[in-house]
Enzyme design. Structure first.
Site, PDB file in Angstrom:
ATOM      1  N   LYS A 126       0.941  -1.215  -0.038  1.00  0.00           N
ATOM      2  CA  LYS A 126      -0.062   0.029  -0.029  1.00  0.00           C
ATOM      3  C   LYS A 126       0.802   1.218  -0.010  1.00  0.00           C
ATOM      4  CE  LYS A 126      -4.445   0.949  -0.053  1.00  0.00           C
ATOM      5  NZ  LYS A 126      -5.632   0.096  -0.864  1.00  0.00           N
TER       6      LYS A 126
ATOM      7  N   ASP B  59      -6.649   4.374  -4.938  1.00  0.00           N
ATOM      8  CA  ASP B  59      -7.462   4.326  -3.684  1.00  0.00           C
ATOM      9  C   ASP B  59      -8.228   5.499  -3.451  1.00  0.00           C
ATOM     10  OD1 ASP B  59      -7.821   2.514  -1.282  1.00  0.00           O
ATOM     11  OD2 ASP B  59      -7.353   4.181  -0.304  1.00  0.00           O
TER      12      ASP B  59
END
Length: 448
Positions: free
Chosen positions: A128, A168
């Site tokens: 991430k 995201d």
């Protein structure tokens, strides 16, 4: 509650090292609690330190992002990429641009991504990244300059066989395009290094819809198997108004439900006649407006300041699609009081541990984020496959593969829950099913 001595020892170590990262601690505790029956059945995992390695990222990259705004002033943000676990494939996970981003938030998201990616059955590890940059209110030129500065550093650490980021929160088609262009310019190569790309340069049909559609496919399958029920005729409350919320609304409506809410960071709208999705799309995708505008345009709709109130709206199904920890204990109690029987998560970790306890105490069907919102990364994995083959699948082909993946996640989660003595527990099942695949790969590859 943590009762297994091995699990308690590992969590205590995480607390000592990362006590200033509450989101990461929350995610680790929830997963480790679920994994206790698994490690008790597999003592070999303790012998080779699987849990100790699982909770420690393989690599954390933190860097300065300096860029110039439209006034000529230099701005400085922080960038992050956490490459958490590559046991089953290259690191895979989104980039988030939001003021709340810090190392702990990115670590929690990367940790969750390990098990989420494993559940898709595709060969992807967990990672991430992101920045505390806020694109809201910034011009396209400012967003472009920031993305180019961000990628100038990030490009050293990623690649189609190493780490493949995606979008995201606040990282959509515009941002992915700027990031991809800068990577291509610096590295002088055209590869599938990012997913969520535009269709003109390697993107996949159905990627935009994937997380929202996948959430509904998962929810529908879980309801069918566990309750013999469906979306037909149900009232649904959805939080958020980004891609996940929009396309969850679209699919829920297509499956016969009435969605009555949408929200953003300022407040929520309630439309007793059912959300008019074309209006929401125009506001959010057309000109990046505020959801308050919906009530100004649609007769009978109400706007309420603050986000938490959305969970007081009576419903049969709740699909939280906004952000982490948006449902606390009081909100969960309100959902139960007002007739909700199903909660499946479209956002990452949107329910606090106290809220999850309320769901479980009252017998709600609860689908955890790492399983229920895996559709986005699943189609990202399919985009990687298409890039490798240098071909494109039709929308219908990708959508069918997505539906199959989400239904398989439900089946695998329920099978794992039964194997470890918690039949019907989708949360424990998802954690166990995702973990065992990664753990076995880690054991096979030696101590790394």
């Amino acid at each position: 509650m943590l009762t297994n001595e091995y699990v308690k020892r590992v969590y205590a170590q995480v607390e000592r090292r990362d006590g200033d990262q509450p989101e990461f601690l929350q995610a680790v505790q929830e997963v480790l609690e679920s994994l206790q029956p698994v490690v008790e059945k597999h003592p070999e995992y303790e012998k080779v330190g699987v849990l100790e390695r699982l909770v420690e990222p393989e690599r954390v990259v933190k860097f300065r992002v300096a860029w110039t705004d439209d006034e000529g002033k230099v701005q400085v943000n922080r960038g992050y990429r956490v490459q958490f676990n590559s046991a089953i494939g290259p690191y895979k996970g989104g980039l988030r641009f939001h003021p709340s981003v810090n190392e702990g938030v990115i670590k929690f998201l990367g940790f969750e991504q390990i098990l989420k990616n494993s559940l898709t059955t595709l060969p992807m590890g967990g990672g991430k990244g992101g920045s505390d940059f806020d694109p809201k209110g910034r011009s396209d030129a400012e967003v472009m300059r920031f993305c180019q500065a961000f990628m100038t550093e990030l490009c050293r650490h990623i690649g189609q066989f190493t780490d493949v980021p995606a979008g995201d929160i606040n990282v959509g088609a515009r941002e992915i395009g700027y990031l991809f262009g800068q990577y291509k310019r610096i590295r002088d190569e055209y590869s599938g290094v990012l997913t969520g790309k535009g269709l003109e340069f390697g993107g996949s049909l159905a990627r935009t819809e994937a997380t929202g559609y996948g959430l509904c496919y998962y929810t529908a399958e879980a309801m069918r198997v566990l309750r013999g029920d469906s979306f037909e005729g149900k009232t649904v409350v959805i939080s958020g108004s980004g891609n996940v919320a929009i396309f969850a609304t679209e699919k829920a409506q297509a499956l016969g439900a009435k969605v009555v809410t949408a929200s953003d960071s300022n407040g929520y709208v309630y439309d007793p006649n059912g959300i008019q999705l074309d209006v929401v799309k125009d506001i959010k995708l057309g000109h990046r407006g505020r959801i308050k505008e919906y009530a100004e345009r649609v007769p009978g709709a109400e706007y309420h300041e603050g986000c938490a109130g959305v969970w007081t709206v009576p419903c049969d199904i709740a699909l939280p699609c906004a952000t982490q920890n948006e449902i606390d204990e009081a909100s969960a109690e309100a959902l139960v009081k007002n007739g909700c029987t199903v909660v499946c998560e479209g956002a990452n970790m949107p329910s606090t541990p106290e809220a999850i306890a309320v769901y479980q105490k009252n017998g709600l069907l609860y689908g955890p984020a790492k399983a229920a919102n895996a559709g986005g990364v699943a189609v990202s994995g399919l985009e990687m496959s298409q890039n490798s083959y240098r071909l494109s699948w039709t929308f219908e082909e990708v959508d069918a593969k997505l539906k199959s993946i989400m239904e398989t996640i439900v089946a695998d989660s329920l099978a794992a829950a039964k194997e470890y003595g918690h039949e019907g527990d989708l949360m424990l099942g998802a954690n166990a099913a995702g973990f065992v695949k990664v753990a076995n790969a880690m054991v096979a590859q030696g101590v790394l």
